[in-house]
Design a protein around this motif. Structure first.
Motif, short mmCIF file in Angstrom:
data_model
loop_
_atom_site.label_atom_id
_atom_site.label_comp_id
_atom_site.label_asym_id
_atom_site.label_seq_id
_atom_site.Cartn_x
_atom_site.Cartn_y
_atom_site.Cartn_z
N CYS A 187 89.05 84.85 -3.58
CA CYS A 187 88.73 83.56 -4.19
C CYS A 187 87.61 83.69 -5.22
CB CYS A 187 88.30 82.54 -3.13
SG CYS A 187 89.62 82.03 -2.02
N LEU A 188 87.52 82.70 -6.05
CA LEU A 188 86.42 82.59 -7.00
C LEU A 188 85.10 82.34 -6.25
CD1 LEU A 188 88.32 80.21 -9.42
CD2 LEU A 188 87.51 82.50 -10.06
N VAL A 189 84.00 82.69 -6.87
CA VAL A 189 82.69 82.36 -6.31
C VAL A 189 82.53 80.84 -6.33
CG1 VAL A 189 80.20 82.55 -6.65
CG2 VAL A 189 81.66 84.56 -6.95
N SER A 190 82.15 80.29 -5.20
CA SER A 190 82.07 78.83 -5.06
C SER A 190 80.68 78.31 -5.40
CB SER A 190 82.41 78.43 -3.61
OG SER A 190 81.38 78.89 -2.73
N ASN A 191 80.60 77.00 -5.54
CA ASN A 191 79.29 76.37 -5.75
C ASN A 191 78.35 76.67 -4.59
OD1 ASN A 191 79.61 75.07 -8.26
ND2 ASN A 191 80.69 73.35 -7.33
N ARG A 192 78.88 76.67 -3.37
CA ARG A 192 78.04 76.93 -2.19
C ARG A 192 77.43 78.33 -2.29
NH1 ARG A 192 81.42 75.84 1.29
NH2 ARG A 192 80.61 73.96 2.27
N PRO A 212 88.78 72.90 -4.19
CA PRO A 212 88.20 74.08 -3.52
C PRO A 212 88.77 75.39 -4.04
CG PRO A 212 88.81 72.40 -1.91
CD PRO A 212 89.37 71.95 -3.22
N VAL A 213 88.00 76.43 -3.91
CA VAL A 213 88.44 77.76 -4.36
C VAL A 213 89.63 78.25 -3.55
CG1 VAL A 213 86.20 78.43 -5.27
CG2 VAL A 213 86.74 78.90 -2.87
N PHE A 214 89.89 77.64 -2.39
CA PHE A 214 91.03 78.06 -1.57
C PHE A 214 92.26 77.20 -1.82
CE2 PHE A 214 88.05 75.54 1.06
CZ PHE A 214 88.81 74.40 1.28
#
Length: 455
Positions: free
Chosen positions: A219-224, A363-365
């Motif tokens: 997945c992409l790097v998330s905001n979290r 979401p990245v998912f």
């Protein structure tokens, strides 16, 4: 299917794309009030009316002039609509350009002429190639018209759905890509250059590359994940930044447009461009609204330098562009060729975040149906993904009919891949290479990472 039926189908597809492109451009311009057409100056955007006129002029030059030798509709405007003959700041001079209605009249006149030519003239390979090139060029400007709205804080474009349900589920960890020989790019010489093998010059000619095994995030790097870096003082730790990153980190930029200020706001970076700490929480500006930061959405509008620093903080690295393309497509010499992570079918709303719809707010998912052969998610759409490579020509590179598509960016730009939420679905494919300067953060850029150790 007979040859005549194939030509009729190709014409129908061209006319459909042309009309879709026309309507999207008109909507982006006509949904703004007259006063909003004079967007504030910013080096990363253009006034919407100039973009519209420039796109029509492109059809004149690369369809009518090349195919028919037809002079332009208004030669007095040629230098003004041509991006290589007018200074960027001069595009804001309303005294040089017609107003909305006259620009719309010119735009629709040219589009009507293109549609008529497609319908009535023989569809040679050259003509089909030039039609597609001009249509795709206009879709590049549609993307820039969308990020213009984000840059200057205008409302989201009509048709945007920022609250699309997310059918995906948690999809963490790395995907393993084995060592081997892989196919990169698109054919340099092909009898299908105007149809299945259409590509821009920087994607050609294809070649094989041997890669060692690697592990890349699904997945992409998330905001979290990026928020943890910010709160750990990532922007105050120079050891995490390269020389170029430290220089960018110490440079004040005017963020007045981000915060809706009429006066300059010169600040050095301390977090992603469209973030702020407000009411005891992180918020993100999405078009004209500040909202609570969605922790599961991908971090967006980050520079190459920020992506690189996050990697050092996390003990990771950015993928090379070859690694990225292999993880996305998995093309091998002699095997069936795929243009998208899921195969060769056109992108849909279930497969990817494109066409200015979800705007990287899911979401990245999300979008599990669009997974790559190795299980990587959202490798088409959502955000342009930074790679670690400079934007350079492939061996055997030949300049296309538009000499400035790639050549001006070679050497000092970084390669991004995959398209973004603002990219048109007709334009993108897994081999597409976009070039951005490493300091760009006004466009929809994000990233995924690779493990430092070989699996």
């Amino acid at each position: 299917m007979t040859v005549i039926e194939q030509i009729d189908l190709a014409k129908s597809e061209l006319l459909e794309q042309l009309e879709w492109t026309r309507k999207r451009t008109e909507t982006l311009v006509c949904s703004l009030p007259e006063t909003a057409l004079d967007v504030p100056y910013h080096p990363g955007v253009n006034p919407p009316l100039w973009e519209m006129g420039h796109a029509a002029f492109f059809y004149e030059v690369f369809v009518f002039n090349l195919l028919d030798g037809t002079p332009s509709h208004d030669p007095a405007m040629d230098d003004l609509w041509d991006s290589f003959h007018i200074e960027h700041r001069d595009r804001w001079n309303r005294e040089l350009f017609p107003g909305r209605q006259k620009t719309l009249d010119y735009f629709n006149l040219i589009y009507d002429r293109v549609a008529e030519r497609i319908e009535k003239q023989p569809l040679t390979d050259q003509a089909r190639y030039l039609y597609r090139y001009a249509i795709y060029h206009q879709n590049m400007h549609i993307e820039s018209m969308i990020w213009c709205r984000q840059t200057v804080g205008y409302p989201a474009p009509p048709g945007t759905d920022l609250y699309r349900p997310a059918p995906g589920d948690s999809h963490q960890g790395d995907a393993y890509v084995p060592a081997g020989e892989w196919l990169i790019g698109m054919p340099g010489e092909s009898g299908q250059y105007a149809s299945d093998d259409f590509a821009f010059d920087n994607e050609k000619p294809w070649f094989t590359v041997k890669l060692e095994s690697f592990a890349i995030s699904k997945c992409l790097v998330s905001n979290r994940e990026f928020m943890e870096f910010v709160e750990d003082g990532g922007y105050r730790r120079p050891e995490l930044w390269s020389f170029g990153g430290r220089k960018w980190l110490q440079t004040e930029t005017d963020v007045a447009l981000v915060h809706g200020s009429d006066e300059p706001l010169l600040r050095t970076p301390r977090h992603p461009l469209y973030w702020r700490w407000h009411d005891e929480q992180w918020q993100e500006r999405v078009f004209d609204r500040w909202q609570s930061l969605n922790p599961d959405a991908p971090v967006t509008h980050v520079t190459f330098w920020e992506a690189e620093a996050w990697c050092r903080w996390a003990g990771r690295r950015l993928p090379t562009e070859y690694e990225w393309e292999v993880a996305a497509l998995g093309n091998r010499p002699g095997e069936p060729f795929r243009r998208f992570p899921w195969g060769n079918s056109a992108p849909t709303e279930q497969l990817a975040d494109l066409n200015g719809r979800a705007m990287a707010q899911n979401p990245v998912f999300d979008f599990p149906a669009g997974d790559s052969p190795f299980g990587c998610r959202q490798m088409t759409g959502t955000v342009w993904e930074w790679t670690g490579d400079q934007f350079l020509p492939y061996d055997g590179f030949k300049v296309d009919m538009y000499p400035f598509m790639s050549t001006l960016q070679f050497g000092d730009h970084k390669v991004t891949k995959g398209g973004s939420c603002a990219t048109s679905s007709c334009l993108i494919r897994g081999t597409y290479r976009q070039a951005y300067l490493p300091l760009r953060n006004d466009v929809y850029t994000g990233f995924r990472t690779c493990a430092l150790e070989k699996p």
